[in-house]
Design a protein around this motif. Structure first.
Motif, PDB file in Angstrom:
ATOM      1  N   GLU A 167       0.767  -1.173  -0.214  1.00 24.03           N
ATOM      2  CA  GLU A 167       0.295  -0.293   0.210  1.00 24.03           C
ATOM      3  C   GLU A 167       0.858   1.060  -0.074  1.00 24.03           C
ATOM      4  O   GLU A 167       2.430   0.800   0.675  1.00 24.03           O
ATOM      5  CB  GLU A 167      -1.225   0.003   1.129  1.00 24.03           C
ATOM      6  N   GLN A 168       0.398   2.283  -0.404  1.00 24.34           N
ATOM      7  CA  GLN A 168       0.649   3.649  -0.182  1.00 24.34           C
ATOM      8  C   GLN A 168      -0.173   4.380   0.874  1.00 24.34           C
ATOM      9  O   GLN A 168      -0.712   4.490   0.563  1.00 24.34           O
ATOM     10  CB  GLN A 168       0.799   4.235  -1.538  1.00 24.34           C
ATOM     11  N   ILE A 169       0.721   5.383   1.439  1.00 28.75           N
ATOM     12  CA  ILE A 169       0.509   5.740   2.356  1.00 28.75           C
ATOM     13  C   ILE A 169       0.347   7.126   2.523  1.00 28.75           C
ATOM     14  O   ILE A 169       2.045   8.245   2.209  1.00 28.75           O
ATOM     15  CB  ILE A 169       0.863   5.394   4.174  1.00 28.75           C
ATOM     16  N   TYR A 170      -0.159   8.398   1.894  1.00 28.66           N
ATOM     17  CA  TYR A 170      -0.623   9.356   2.069  1.00 28.66           C
ATOM     18  C   TYR A 170      -0.372  10.499   2.677  1.00 28.66           C
ATOM     19  O   TYR A 170      -1.757  10.802   3.138  1.00 28.66           O
ATOM     20  CB  TYR A 170      -1.265   9.535   0.794  1.00 28.66           C
ATOM     21  N   VAL A 171       0.842  11.542   3.542  1.00 32.47           N
ATOM     22  CA  VAL A 171       0.900  11.778   4.346  1.00 32.47           C
ATOM     23  C   VAL A 171       0.110  13.790   4.254  1.00 32.47           C
ATOM     24  O   VAL A 171       0.967  14.608   3.009  1.00 32.47           O
ATOM     25  CB  VAL A 171       1.689  12.083   5.278  1.00 32.47           C
ATOM     26  N   PRO A 172      -1.439  14.215   4.537  1.00 35.68           N
ATOM     27  CA  PRO A 172      -1.192  15.324   3.478  1.00 35.68           C
ATOM     28  C   PRO A 172      -1.010  16.517   4.800  1.00 35.68           C
ATOM     29  O   PRO A 172      -0.475  16.061   5.850  1.00 35.68           O
ATOM     30  CB  PRO A 172      -3.531  15.074   3.472  1.00 35.68           C
TER      31      PRO A 172
END
Length: 205
Positions: free
Chosen positions: A113-118
């Motif tokens: 998975e990819q974890i995008y931290v906004p």
């Protein structure tokens, strides 16, 4: 007088023989304790024990995740299975402007998975709003993500899934880790082939 001398000589001979015998026994014991064969045997047992001990150990199964967005060290990181999102974010070093409240930090990591931290005030890219770990629960085309959806959302958005089955789905992924495929949903007690056919096109991982 002669007979007395013979007696004394006999006693001396017996005493000398006893001393020689005792010394021989002690030497034999010392030699047996310090013989090379004994040392080798001890070393072999120790080595065998170390080898057998090492053979029982195996490295934990790992998952790889891509952390990106408002982090100081974006990239791919590997963690033991069962690690949560918070560990991946901390490893990548969140920036001061990162909006960590938009993430479900308690969620278990899923391999690949990819974890995008906004950043604060930023909406995550639509393609990453679900599985990317941004805290969303919708997947492609509005499908419900089995690995991130809450029990309340599973109940509300999936036909035939009431509160009891919704909680079983959440409990299953908590105990067994993230769903690897939507077919794994059939491993949840109460979800048979017919019910799975009803919802299979509405869910994703």
């Amino acid at each position: 007088m002669w007979s007395w001398d013979r007696r004394v000589q006999g006693l001396l001979v017996i005493l000398a023989a006893a001393l020689i015998f005792a010394g021989g026994v002690k030497y034999a014991r010392w030699q047996a304790a310090h013989s090379p064969g004994s040392a080798v045997l001890i070393d072999e047992k120790k080595e065998a024990g170390e080898n057998s001990g090492g053979a029982t150990e195996s490295p934990p199964e790992q998952v790889g995740v891509h952390v990106t967005g408002a982090v100081g060290k974006p990239g791919v990181y590997y963690f033991p299975r069962g690690t949560r999102v918070v560990a991946a974010v901390e490893k990548a070093g969140p920036l001061p402007q990162a909006d960590l409240n938009s993430l479900n930090l308690a969620r278990l990591l899923a391999d690949g998975e990819q974890i995008y931290v906004p950043r604060q005030g930023e909406m995550p890219p639509p393609s990453q709003a679900g599985f990317a770990g941004s805290g969303g629960t919708s997947g492609p085309q509005g499908k419900v993500n089995l690995n991130t959806a809450s029990a309340a959302e599973l109940d509300a958005r999936l036909p035939g899934i009431g509160p009891t089955l919704a909680q079983r789905i959440v409990d299953y992924r908590t105990s067994h880790g993230p769903f690897r495929s939507i077919e794994d949903l059939q491993n949840v007690s109460g979800i048979g082939p017919r019910r799975f056919e009803q919802i299979k096109d509405l869910v994703t991982i």
